[in-house]
Write a protein that holds these residues in place. Structure first.
Motif: not given
Length: 237
Positions: A37, A81-83, A139-140, A142, A184
C-alpha cells in the motif's frame, strides 16, 4: 476471495519507506514484511495494532511475508493490500452480489483507455469487448475517522481526480462508467468524499456524477480466512 492459507497474527511496530513494515510475532521475534500500500493509510497503522500477514513460498522474494489486514480501534478489520480489491470486485460480479453490474458476459482487466490510463474492469456483452461497454474504476476505502462514515481519498490524489474525468469522458462518448468503492473496513456503513483532505477531488466527483458517472459502494466481510463483498452501502455526495 479466500487467502491461500490462514493468515498469521502479529503486532505492528512501524511502517517505513512506504513498502516496508516491522511487526512482532507472537513468540516475540521481529520481522520486516512487505507493505502492499503506497497511500497514507490514515488511521490504519495505529501503534501496536493487531495485524495479519501472509507468507509466500516464492524463494525469489526478498521479503517472504506480506501485510494483509489490520485491526482498527481494537474493533474493526481493514484490508490494506491494495492489490486485492480488483479481485474482490470481480468475484462479487461473477457471483451476482453486485446487482448493478450484472448482464455483462465478458470482463477484461487493465484495459487502456483515456489519456495513458488503464481501467480496472471493462465489462461488455460481446467477446470483442466493444458492445455495451461499462468502464469500472475500483477504489479501496479504509478511512474511518469516527462514527460509521467512511471517506475517500485518504490523501490528496491528482491521479484519482484524473480518473474521474476520464470516466466522465466515457459517459460523453455514450458508454456507461462506474466509480466503485470497495469498502474494505468492517466499521464503515456509508461513504462520502473526503473534502477536508482533498477538496478538488470532492468537487470533481460531484461534477462527474452530474454528467452521468455512477458511484456504487459495497462493504466487505473480512476475516483472516477470506474477504468478500456482501452489502451495498450509501454514498453521500
Amino acid at each position: 476471495m479466500q487467502f491461500a492459507a490462514p493468515l498469521i497474527e502479529a503486532r505492528l511496530i512501524k511502517r517505513y519507506k512506504r513498502f516496508l513494515t516491522d511487526v512482532a510475532l507472537p513468540d516475540g521475534s521481529e520481522i520486516t514484511v512487505h507493505c502492499p500500500n503506497t497511500g497514507s493509510m490514515r488511521r490504519c497503522q495505529q501503534n501496536n495494532a493487531r495485524v495479519w500477514i501472509s507468507k509466500s513460498d516464492n524463494p525469489k522474494r526478498k521479503y517472504a511475508f506480506t501485510w494483509e489486514l489490520v485491526e482498527v480501534d481494537q474493533m474493526h478489520l481493514a484490508c490494506i493490500n491494495t492489490s486485492l480489491p480488483n479481485k474482490i470486485v470481480k468475484e462479487a460480479i461473477d457471483s451476482g452480489v453486485i446487482m448493478e453490474l450484472q448482464g455483462y458476459g465478458f470482463h477484461k482487466a487493465e484495459v487502456k483507455y483515456g489519456e495513458k490510463s488503464r481501467i480496472d474492469w471493462l465489462l461488455s456483452t460481446s467477446t470483442d469487448m466493444k458492445e455495451n461497454q461499462c468502464f469500472v474504476e475500483v477504489k479501496n476505502v479504509t478511512l474511518l475517522e469516527e462514527g460509521t462514515e467512511g471517506y475517500f481519498p485518504d490523501a490528496v490524489t491528482e491521479r484519482g481526480r484524473k480518473h474521474l474525468y476520464e470516466l466522465a469522458s466515457m459517459v460523453k462518448q455514450g458508454h456507461r462508467a462506474v466509480l466503485f468503492f470497495c469498502v474494505s473496513h468492517t466499521g464503515i456503513d456509508s461513504v462520502r468524499p473526503a473534502s477536508y483532505i482533498d477538496p478538488k477531488y470532492a468537487e470533481a466527483l460531484k461534477e462527474v456524477v452530474s454528467v452521468g458517472v455512477e458511484v456504487i459502494a459495497y462493504r466487505a466481510l473480512i476475516t483472516e480466512k477470506e474477504i468478500k463483498l456482501e452489502q451495498k452501502i450509501n454514498v453521500i455526495l
